[in-house]
Scaffold this motif. Structure first.
Motif, PDB file in Angstrom:
ATOM      1  N   GLY A 220       0.912  31.762  60.578  1.00 36.43           N
ATOM      2  CA  GLY A 220       1.281  31.003  61.678  1.00 36.43           C
ATOM      3  C   GLY A 220       1.029  31.613  63.032  1.00 36.43           C
ATOM      4  N   ALA A 302       2.830  26.000  68.682  1.00 37.70           N
ATOM      5  CA  ALA A 302       2.712  26.880  67.437  1.00 37.70           C
ATOM      6  C   ALA A 302       2.988  25.794  66.275  1.00 37.70           C
ATOM      7  CB  ALA A 302       4.049  27.675  67.249  1.00 37.70           C
ATOM      8  N   TRP A 352       2.402  36.592  59.991  1.00 37.25           N
ATOM      9  CA  TRP A 352       1.606  36.830  58.795  1.00 37.25           C
ATOM     10  C   TRP A 352       2.523  37.285  57.727  1.00 37.25           C
ATOM     11  CZ3 TRP A 352       1.214  41.340  55.601  1.00 37.25           C
ATOM     12  CH2 TRP A 352      -0.034  41.248  54.830  1.00 37.25           C
ATOM     13  N   LYS A 475       8.081  38.652  57.983  1.00 34.66           N
ATOM     14  CA  LYS A 475       6.696  38.343  57.976  1.00 34.66           C
ATOM     15  C   LYS A 475       6.673  39.505  59.295  1.00 34.66           C
ATOM     16  CE  LYS A 475       7.413  35.022  61.778  1.00 34.66           C
ATOM     17  NZ  LYS A 475       8.850  34.775  62.276  1.00 34.66           N
ATOM     18  N   GLU A 477       4.381  40.009  62.588  1.00 33.98           N
ATOM     19  CA  GLU A 477       3.875  39.388  63.880  1.00 33.98           C
ATOM     20  C   GLU A 477       2.499  40.325  64.404  1.00 33.98           C
ATOM     21  OE1 GLU A 477       6.992  37.176  65.962  1.00 33.98           O
ATOM     22  OE2 GLU A 477       5.615  37.101  67.705  1.00 33.98           O
TER      23      GLU A 477
END
Ligand code: ADP
Ligand code: MG
Length: 733
Positions: A220, A302, A352, A475, A477
């Protein structure tokens, strides 16, 4: 020409509603979301269920499409696109320029009687040959036979773009040479996804998760950008040509009040983003969030995260549509990493994670001890990759624009480190210290509080903005990526680094495996090993501080401060070996990539420098001298008439500034000629030339700029030839 003295033209707000249904009511987003994507839903209407099945598998898991299926898919896509009003198709790809490229062909064909028909064959879908000689190749195609072609990437769906210029079927494609070298950013990403998939599945099988069949990466990408009134941007040669301002006095107000961040979105900008979202929804880009960013004039949008390949394509689309829809609202969208000095620059935070075929996010700490072990193993594999390949990750985000951002106390520093957050940091330290020796893994994890990990996702409200690679709950970043960069490339390098990390972890696990599985205690041992080995990559403190720079140097971490220092990494076989081993890039890919990057750095800097010289010579100097002339005349007249006036004193001050300015200009021009003379732009001299530009020319540009900014402070606003920072950053709403 719009100048600082004129009030900019403020057009009426352009308001776009959602498309309407046949009965005139407003349609809802799910009704038109993806309506211009040739996805499985649209294919279902045109393909047999057997073909649909094959396509579904290829889109999810990759694989080849044979020529007969390609024929049927092409004909289905043609019908679909023509029904929707398209006249052309294009292979859409990502050459190493950072933007996308496309070559349009009409569906029109003449049959053997010369009658017009509409045609789009399987061959045309699968392959196209753009005139590759004009794309950067780093010398790879200097030989006659090394030409390139584009080829459909069936894992990313075709879509139709509707613009002022008509309707075109877009075919997401890779761009490769006839020798199989990657000429683009997408190919390495696809290759890295594949290698990470294989290695991560191996890890899971060793952990006893035998039912897992594949692992994908998810991305994202938060996109930051500046919005400037178009007539003002167009009146600035520096912005038009290089995307950033090379002159501009700081306005009386900057971002110090912190009143912009998350503030009310200006009406005009919101109208623009509104239309942007509608356009993106039609092509299936799931934009979710929009808000003001830290600097005045700066915003962020985003999307909801998606598979890395699709997310990367969608980010390219986003950047494209930002520009075209921005223009409809009389905005110029600046994707440059540092358009304005003195306020924050723009990045692209690449969120990610990895998830497996059971739908589980492998970076999500689970609820059971076993799930926690799986999480910790993937966390450790990731850290191992980052630790071993930090310099290559740094090089993957190196660009002219990013040099103004990394390490400038607004974005992460150029030193790559990992931030994990309090809880996780404490747990890893405890595991490393071996506080849980000689007990069962389950008991050890309880003792260490690993069972609290499930709360990490909730607790981890980390906003340590200073870390280039931060764990944010479930996740990572990657925050060092530049706002104008392709997501594909840094993600490919990250995937390859993690693949390499997991390979090491797998070797350790395999050495302890019995009948193909590893006991929790043995897994724990491996984790301790990895945590100890990678300790130095972890940093929880303030990445902006001098202490961290000193500490990082003691730890032996790389600190490649600018692009010319970072690019040497690509030709260092020891550092890039993992890219070849994971199949992400070949040796010749690496060489050509390095050459392209050196050349890009030089070209971009030369554009900035030449724009600065021209603005200085034809705009700023004449304006300053004009004012000086008026002061001199006034001073003479007042002396003659015995009238006291400050004209002479002011003329003296401004005279001195203009002398300093002209000296700086001459000095920059002379150095530029020297640095670019002879064979400075020949292939073998590129690294040397790039370094000279950074070390010798950029400080001279800074001197020119600072003098220009002093002049801007004293020359009457009505005489200043360019729109000012104040005009551009604080427009009327
Ligand atoms: P932030 O607080 O940093 O804005 P968000 O939850 O809004 O965090 O996420 C920012 C981006 O991260 C979004 O694009 C979001 O879809 C993406 N994201 C969320 N979860 C994941 C994940 N598991 N993997 C990859 N990206 C994710
Ligand atoms: Mg974020």
């Amino acid at each position: 020409m719009a100048t600082g003295k004129t009030t900019p033209h403020i057009p009426a707000v352009r308001t776009i509603e959602r498309p309407r249904n046949l009965d005139g009511t407003l349609s809802r987003v799910p009704d038109f979301y993806g309506s211009n994507v040739f996805d499985l839903r649209s294919m279902a209407k045109k393909l047999s269920s057997h073909d649909l099945d094959t396509m579904s598998k290829v889109m999810k898991l990759g694989g080849k499409i044979d020529s007969t299926l390609a024929e049927r898919v092409a004909s289905a896509a043609r019908e679909w696109a023509i029904e929707k009003g398209a006249t052309h198709y294009c292979h859409w790809f990502q050459p190493q320029t950072g933007t996308t490229a496309e070559k349009h062909d009409a569906f029109l064909w003449l049959d053997k009687n010369g009658h017009p028909i509409e045609r789009f064959t399987g061959k045309e879908l699968l392959q196209s040959e753009p005139d590759a000689s004009s794309f950067p190749s780093g010398g790879m195609r200097s030989t006659f036979e090394a030409r390139g072609y584009t080829s459909w990437d069936p894992s990313s769906p075709m879509f139709m773009m509707e613009t002022e210029n008509g309707r075109t079927l877009y075919i997401p494609s890779v761009f490769i040479s006839y020798h199989g070298d990657a000429l683009d950013f997408k190919t390495p990403l696809l290759r890295s996804n594949e290698s990470l998939n294989k290695e991560a599945v191996k890890t899971l099988h060793l952990l006893g998760e035998k039912n897992v069949t594949n692992v994908v990466t998810n991305v994202g990408a938060e996109q930051e950008f500046f919005v400037v009134a178009r007539d003002q941007a167009m009146a600035r040669p520096d912005i038009r040509l290089s995307g950033r301002t090379v002159f501009g006095k700081r306005p009386a107000k900057g971002q110090e009040l912190e009143d912009h961040y998350f503030g009310h979105i200006p009406t005009r900008v919101q109208a623009f983003i509104n239309e942007l979202e509608i356009e993106l929804y039609k092509v299936g880009v799931p934009i979710k969030t929009r808000h003001n960013e830290v600097a005045p004039g700066q915003f962020e949008v985003a999307p909801i995260f998606e598979g890395a390949n699709i997310a990367a394509d969608h980010n390219q689309l986003l950047m494209k549509v930002l520009r075209t829809v921005g223009a409809r609202h009389n905005f110029t969208v600046l994707l440059h990493e540092k358009p304005f000095a003195g306020v924050n620059g723009s990045g692209k935070h690449v969120n990610w994670s990895m998830s497996d075929s059971t739908g589980r996010n492998l970076l999500d700490p689970g609820n059971t001890p076993h799930q926690n072990l799986v999480f910790l193993t993937f966390l450790c594999g990731t850290m191992q990759g980052i630790f071993d390949h930090a310099n290559v990750l740094r090089a993957s985000v190196a660009s002219t624009g990013n040099d103004h951002r990394l390490g400038a106390n607004e974005a992460p520093p150029a030193i790559i480190s990992c931030f994990l957050g309090d809880t996780l940091d404490r747990i890893l330290n405890a595991i490393e210290a071996g506080k849980a020796d000689n007990v069962s893994a389950e008991k050890a994890m309880l003792d260490l509080g690993v069972n609290h990990l499930q709360h990490v996702a909730l607790d981890n409200t980390d906003r340590n903005r200073t870390s280039p690679f931060a764990f944010t709950g479930n996740k990572f970043e990657f925050r060092a990526v530049g706002s104008s960069a392709s997501v594909s490339f840094p993600t490919a390098i990250l995937n390859a680094a993690v693949t390499s990390g997991l390979t090491k972890v797998n070797a350790k696990l395999a050495a302890r495996a019995k009948n193909g599985t590893v006991s929790p205690e043995a897994i724990f041992e491996v984790l301790r090993d990895v945590i100890r080995d990678t300790h130095n990559i972890r940093f929880e403190g303030n990445g902006y501080s001098q202490e961290w720079r000193d500490e990082a140097a003691r730890r032996g971490l790389g600190n490649l401060a600018d692009t010319p220092s970072a690019l040497g990494v690509w030709t260092n076989k020891e550092q890039t070996g993992f890219l070849v081993e994971t199949g992400t890039l070949t040796g010749s890919d690496l060489e050509s990539r390095a050459a392209i990057q050196w050349e890009r750095y030089i070209k971009q800097r030369l554009i900035e420098l030449n724009a600065a010289i021209e603005m200085a010579q034809t705009g700023i100097l004449p304006a300053a001298l004009g004012y000086l002339g008026e002061l001199v005349n006034l001073g003479e007249a007042s002396a003659r008439l015995h009238i006291s006036s400050p004209a002479q004193k002011l003329a003296g001050e401004i005279g001195q500034l203009t002398v300093r300015f002209e000296n700086a200009l001459t000095s920059l021009r002379t150095s530029l000629e020297r640095v670019t003379s002879g064979d400075a732009l020949e292939h073998h001299e590129l690294p040397k030339t790039a370094k000279e530009i950074a070390v010798q020319l950029l400080p001279k540009l800074e001197e020119l700029r600072s003098t220009a900014d002093l002049l801007e402070a004293v020359v009457p606003a009505s005489k200043w030839p360019y729109p000012t920072y104040q005009d551009m950053l604080f427009p009327a709403d």
